[in-house]
Design an enzyme around this catalytic site. Structure first.
Site, mmCIF file in Angstrom:
data_model
loop_
_atom_site.group_PDB
_atom_site.id
_atom_site.type_symbol
_atom_site.label_atom_id
_atom_site.label_comp_id
_atom_site.label_asym_id
_atom_site.label_seq_id
_atom_site.Cartn_x
_atom_site.Cartn_y
_atom_site.Cartn_z
ATOM 1 N N SER A 4 7.922 -5.421 0.651
ATOM 2 C CA SER A 4 6.829 -5.616 1.547
ATOM 3 C C SER A 4 5.512 -6.098 0.901
ATOM 4 O O SER A 4 4.971 -7.233 1.251
ATOM 5 C CB SER A 4 6.549 -4.502 2.579
ATOM 6 O OG SER A 4 6.053 -3.219 1.717
ATOM 7 N N LYS A 58 2.246 0.985 -8.864
ATOM 8 C CA LYS A 58 1.584 2.051 -9.171
ATOM 9 C C LYS A 58 2.502 3.335 -9.210
ATOM 10 O O LYS A 58 3.486 3.534 -8.777
ATOM 11 C CB LYS A 58 0.760 2.613 -7.988
ATOM 12 C CG LYS A 58 -0.337 1.300 -7.385
ATOM 13 C CD LYS A 58 -1.021 1.568 -6.361
ATOM 14 C CE LYS A 58 -1.681 0.259 -5.814
ATOM 15 N NZ LYS A 58 -2.620 0.650 -4.598
ATOM 16 N N GLY A 96 -5.677 -1.202 -5.958
ATOM 17 C CA GLY A 96 -6.770 -1.397 -4.964
ATOM 18 C C GLY A 96 -6.260 -0.862 -3.444
ATOM 19 O O GLY A 96 -4.876 -1.036 -3.127
ATOM 20 N N SER A 108 -4.796 -1.633 -0.269
ATOM 21 C CA SER A 108 -4.284 -2.714 0.321
ATOM 22 C C SER A 108 -2.950 -2.667 1.104
ATOM 23 O O SER A 108 -1.658 -2.772 0.323
ATOM 24 C CB SER A 108 -3.990 -3.859 -0.720
ATOM 25 O OG SER A 108 -3.616 -3.450 -1.817
ATOM 26 N N LYS A 114 -3.469 9.261 -6.798
ATOM 27 C CA LYS A 114 -4.170 9.317 -5.154
ATOM 28 C C LYS A 114 -2.882 9.589 -4.386
ATOM 29 O O LYS A 114 -3.032 10.312 -3.140
ATOM 30 C CB LYS A 114 -4.971 8.024 -4.806
ATOM 31 C CG LYS A 114 -4.088 6.736 -4.925
ATOM 32 C CD LYS A 114 -3.155 6.415 -3.949
ATOM 33 C CE LYS A 114 -2.495 5.194 -4.295
ATOM 34 N NZ LYS A 114 -1.523 4.528 -3.348
ATOM 35 N N SER A 129 0.276 4.743 5.973
ATOM 36 C CA SER A 129 0.563 5.282 4.511
ATOM 37 C C SER A 129 2.060 5.977 4.422
ATOM 38 O O SER A 129 2.396 6.627 5.544
ATOM 39 C CB SER A 129 -0.585 6.298 3.984
ATOM 40 O OG SER A 129 -0.324 7.103 2.802
ATOM 41 N N ARG A 130 2.538 5.793 3.217
ATOM 42 C CA ARG A 130 3.941 6.540 2.867
ATOM 43 C C ARG A 130 3.669 7.735 2.532
ATOM 44 O O ARG A 130 4.912 8.398 2.758
ATOM 45 C CB ARG A 130 4.711 5.559 2.061
ATOM 46 C CG ARG A 130 5.272 4.156 2.750
ATOM 47 C CD ARG A 130 5.815 3.200 1.803
ATOM 48 N NE ARG A 130 4.860 3.166 0.425
ATOM 49 C CZ ARG A 130 5.207 2.732 -0.589
ATOM 50 N NH1 ARG A 130 6.475 2.160 -1.059
ATOM 51 N NH2 ARG A 130 4.578 2.461 -1.721
ATOM 52 N N ASN A 131 2.833 8.054 1.877
ATOM 53 C CA ASN A 131 2.443 9.414 1.284
ATOM 54 C C ASN A 131 1.647 10.609 1.913
ATOM 55 O O ASN A 131 1.825 11.656 1.852
ATOM 56 C CB ASN A 131 1.760 9.330 -0.202
ATOM 57 C CG ASN A 131 2.520 8.401 -1.168
ATOM 58 O OD1 ASN A 131 3.347 8.557 -1.325
ATOM 59 N ND2 ASN A 131 1.952 7.265 -1.430
#
Length: 282
Positions: free
Chosen positions: A35, A130, A161, A163, A216, A279-281
């Site tokens: 993605s 990341k 960043g 995004s 993060k 967010s996946r986390n």
């Protein structure tokens, strides 16, 4: 802005940038058709750069080339007709001036080793992954410093960043940070990647940007647990704030500038990952 009868994407503001042909990248190669890789490829192609994307799956490559979509990884978003997809990695990188490495962090080293010998000596390799290796506890920067010959270390850069891929593909306003130890390299990537809807900042603090993007995720998992337990906005705010403090302490201990963690690659990414529904986390 688009007008009635205008066929442009509603958020496609790239043409508001007066980008002279000499300012265009000769060839952008995006490695990875997930993605985020697809979204970055869409952005680069819309910005006017000749852009190609490497796909592991022949079916995905064919869909991008014929239907101009990647329905498996980025459904609902159209790719520019100029974007070309391929399953041949070596020919892709051999002609590139800018290579965006957008594969899962666990595949960073193996993917680079397949193609680094064919990368032009003046090409810039930008890692967009990341994370920290679970086997070696290395950041992606440390992984690349081992996988890339020393003569090409000066051409390494890192992008991070807040995004979400879908919003990048839609052309919604986004801010990113480019880190490189050689400032002229960061400046060049900044110039190529920036557009009216996507603003890039630059830094030479690779360590800070890398750790901000990786750490993060741990804090975001904590926020997800907080939300799941129904602890409310107060609890989430506490985790984000104290989490940023802990992230900064660790990054500084590794040699980072604390101000980097207060920027897009630290606090910005942390806030998005801890609060965004995509967010996946969290």
């Amino acid at each position: 802005m688009s007008t009635a009868g205008d066929s442009r994407h509603p958020h496609d503001w790239h043409d508001t940038v007066d980008r002279h042909p000499t300012a265009l990248c000769k060839q952008v190669a995006v490695i990875g058709a997930g993605s985020y890789g697809t979204a970055l490829a869409i952005h680069c192609a819309r910005a006017g750069h000749p852009t190609s994307i490497w796909c592991r799956s022949p079916e995905v490559a064919e869909e991008i080339n014929t239907r101009h979509t990647n329905s498996k990884r980025l459904p609902g978003h159209e790719c520019p007709a100029s974007l070309r997809a391929t399953t041949e990695l070596v020919p892709l990188v051999s002609e590139a001036s800018l290579v965006l490495l957008v594969v899962p962090s666990g595949h960073t080293a193996s993917t680079v080793k397949q193609c680094i010998a064919h990368l032009p000596s003046d090409a810039i390799l930008v890692c967009c992954a990341k994370g920290i290796s679970t086997d070696t506890m290395q950041t992606m920067d440390e992984v690349l410093l081992q996988a890339v010959p020393p003569a090409q270390h000066s051409q390494l850069a890192y992008l991070s960043g807040p995004s979400f891929a879908a919003e990048v593909a839609e052309g919604k306003p986004t801010g990113l940070t480019i880190a490189a130890r050689v400032e002229s390299v960061a400046h060049q990537v900044q110039a190529w990647m920036s557009a009216a809807n996507l603003r890039c900042y630059r830094t030479t603090d690779v360590v800070g940007l890398e750790l901000g993007g990786a750490l993060k995720n741990v804090i975001a998992i904590g926020c997800g647990m907080c939300d799941g337990k129904g602890y409310g906005a107060n609890g989430r705010a506490m985790i984000i704030t104290r989490g940023l403090y802990e992230m900064t302490r660790l990054a500084v201990a590794k040699g980072a500038n604390p101000l980097t963690l207060a920027g897009l690659g630290g606090m910005g990414d942390l806030v998005l990952t801890c609060t965004g529904d995509a967010s996946r986390n969290r």
